[in-house]
Design an enzyme around this catalytic site. Structure first.
Site, short mmCIF file in Angstrom:
data_model
loop_
_atom_site.label_atom_id
_atom_site.label_comp_id
_atom_site.label_asym_id
_atom_site.label_seq_id
_atom_site.Cartn_x
_atom_site.Cartn_y
_atom_site.Cartn_z
N SER A 35 0.84 -1.22 0.00
CA SER A 35 0.00 0.00 0.00
C SER A 35 0.87 1.25 0.00
O SER A 35 1.75 1.40 0.84
CB SER A 35 -0.88 0.02 1.26
OG SER A 35 -1.61 -1.16 1.36
N HIS A 67 -6.90 -2.82 -8.01
CA HIS A 67 -5.75 -2.58 -7.12
C HIS A 67 -4.67 -3.59 -7.46
O HIS A 67 -4.66 -4.71 -6.95
CB HIS A 67 -6.19 -2.75 -5.66
CG HIS A 67 -6.85 -1.52 -5.13
ND1 HIS A 67 -6.38 -0.89 -4.00
CD2 HIS A 67 -7.88 -0.79 -5.58
CE1 HIS A 67 -7.12 0.19 -3.77
NE2 HIS A 67 -8.04 0.26 -4.71
N ARG A 88 -0.53 -8.10 -4.20
CA ARG A 88 -0.13 -9.32 -3.46
C ARG A 88 -1.39 -9.98 -2.94
O ARG A 88 -2.45 -9.38 -2.84
CB ARG A 88 0.82 -8.98 -2.31
CG ARG A 88 0.25 -8.07 -1.27
CD ARG A 88 0.96 -7.99 0.07
NE ARG A 88 2.38 -8.10 0.15
CZ ARG A 88 3.20 -7.08 0.51
NH1 ARG A 88 2.70 -5.90 0.72
NH2 ARG A 88 4.50 -7.28 0.65
N THR A 89 -1.24 -11.26 -2.58
CA THR A 89 -2.33 -12.00 -1.92
C THR A 89 -2.07 -11.91 -0.42
O THR A 89 -0.95 -12.20 0.04
CB THR A 89 -2.34 -13.47 -2.38
OG1 THR A 89 -2.65 -13.50 -3.78
CG2 THR A 89 -3.39 -14.27 -1.63
N HIS A 90 -3.10 -11.51 0.34
CA HIS A 90 -2.96 -11.44 1.79
C HIS A 90 -3.49 -12.72 2.42
O HIS A 90 -4.41 -13.34 1.90
CB HIS A 90 -3.72 -10.23 2.35
CG HIS A 90 -3.10 -8.91 2.01
ND1 HIS A 90 -3.40 -8.21 0.86
CD2 HIS A 90 -2.16 -8.17 2.64
CE1 HIS A 90 -2.71 -7.09 0.83
NE2 HIS A 90 -1.94 -7.03 1.89
N GLU A 189 -5.45 -4.15 14.44
CA GLU A 189 -5.21 -4.57 15.82
C GLU A 189 -6.05 -3.74 16.79
O GLU A 189 -6.36 -2.59 16.55
CB GLU A 189 -3.74 -4.42 16.22
CG GLU A 189 -2.77 -5.22 15.40
CD GLU A 189 -2.71 -4.75 13.97
OE1 GLU A 189 -2.75 -5.60 13.07
OE2 GLU A 189 -2.66 -3.53 13.73
N SER A 208 1.16 -8.38 6.14
CA SER A 208 1.86 -9.01 5.00
C SER A 208 3.32 -9.26 5.38
O SER A 208 3.68 -9.22 6.54
CB SER A 208 1.78 -8.07 3.79
OG SER A 208 2.60 -6.92 4.02
N1 LIG Z 1 -2.25 -4.81 10.79
C1 LIG Z 1 -2.17 -3.57 10.28
N2 LIG Z 1 -2.05 -3.43 8.96
C2 LIG Z 1 -1.99 -2.19 8.47
N3 LIG Z 1 -1.88 -1.79 7.18
C3 LIG Z 1 -1.84 -0.47 7.22
I1 LIG Z 1 -1.67 0.65 5.51
N4 LIG Z 1 -1.93 0.03 8.46
C4 LIG Z 1 -2.02 -1.06 9.28
C5 LIG Z 1 -2.14 -1.22 10.69
O1 LIG Z 1 -2.19 -0.28 11.48
N5 LIG Z 1 -2.20 -2.51 11.14
#
Ligand SMILES: Nc1nc2[nH]c(I)nc2c(=O)[nH]1
Length: 267
Positions: A35, A67, A88-90, A189, A208
């Site tokens: 990202s 995307h 990418r694949t998450h 989180e 990731s």
């Molecule tokens: N887990 C997690 N993934 C993210 N990706 C992004 I952009 N910001 C965050 C974040 O605060 N936590």
């Protein structure tokens, strides 16, 4: 129970299809664009081809239409062939750890010896405002998953190459280092989980990177990981997390990220 295809054979098939399509015998390196990174990687070299990942064995369409979902092959000023994965694949997509690392395994099977893995993430260090790139020194894999099956006792003591981190700092001396904690996702989180990550020694939280690095190290690739802090991790920034903040932070960071990526690809 349908037999799952061998993930390593699938990567070899994808690599053969890719190098054949590109008309090159092999590639030298790969970048996974997380990202906020796509714009910075837009003009890193001469584009040989941009191929939809779904044209290659083992890849799925991006979950968010438009995307990423392509792999762009570049010839750099140093005459190297570099694969740029624009998506990418998450793990949270539910396709399993093999699917998450298929791009990395494909790049390795196509000859790549170096992986630059980037992401957008949350930061625990207040000195890292949104838009700050941070080198990954090490990771903590809290997903409970791994792309390794069987007695594959991969050594991860230097998962993130000290030499490549030195190279990155020679390009951008202001770069700091952090420990990246991969959560399963897709929820961000809780503040308590962010505090836990900090107690464990983490300073970056994301969804990731760690699994991709494990697969890259298994394949013998040198790895440079770079996080783009797009937001203060939950509970540390006051306001809630939102996607608009991610996009805006990425846009502000583009010039610095572009300089960093192009400097890395010149050597
Ligand atoms: N887990 C997690 N993934 C993210 N990706 C992004 I952009 N910001 C965050 C974040 O605060 N936590």
């Amino acid at each position: 129970m349908t037999e799952q295809p061998d993930p390593y054979a699938l990567a070899t098939d994808a690599a053969s299809a890719l190098t054949k399509r590109l008309g090159v015998p092999a590639v030298d390196a790969a970048i996974v664009l997380g990202s906020g990174w796509a714009t910075a990687a837009a003009d890193l070299g001469e584009t040989l081809a941009e191929i939809p990942l779904t044209d290659l064995p083992g890849f799925a369409a991006p979950v968010v239409a438009g995307h990423g979902g392509t792999v762009r092959a570049l010839r750099t000023p140093a005459d190297r062939i570099v694969l740029c994965f624009t998506g990418r694949t998450h793990l949270y997509e539910g396709r399993g750890a093999h699917a998450v690392v298929h791009g990395v395994r494909t790049a390795a099977a196509a000859g790549a010896r170096r992986l630059v893995v980037t992401n957008g993430c949350g930061g625990l260090n207040p000195a890292w405002g949104p838009g700050t790139p941070v080198l990954i020194r090490d990771h903590i894999n809290l997903t409970g998953a791994t792309p390794l099956v069987g007695p594959r006792f991969v050594d991860l003591t230097q998962a993130y190459s000290p030499q490549l981190r030195d190279l990155a700092r020679s390009v951008d001396p202001g770069l700091d280092e952090g420990v990246y904690v991969q959560f399963h996702g897709p929820a961000y989180e809780t503040p308590a989980e962010v505090r836990m990550a900090g107690i464990l020694g983490g300073s970056l939280v994301g969804m990731s990177t760690a699994l991709e690095t494990i697969a890259a190290r298994e394949a013998g690739m040198d790895v440079l990981g770079i996080s783009l802090v797009t937001n203060a991790a939950a509970g540390l920034g006051g306001e809630t997390l939102n996607h608009a903040e991610v996009i805006e932070a990425g846009a502000r960071a583009v010039p610095r990220l572009r300089t960093l990526l192009s400097g890395l690809l010149e050597v």
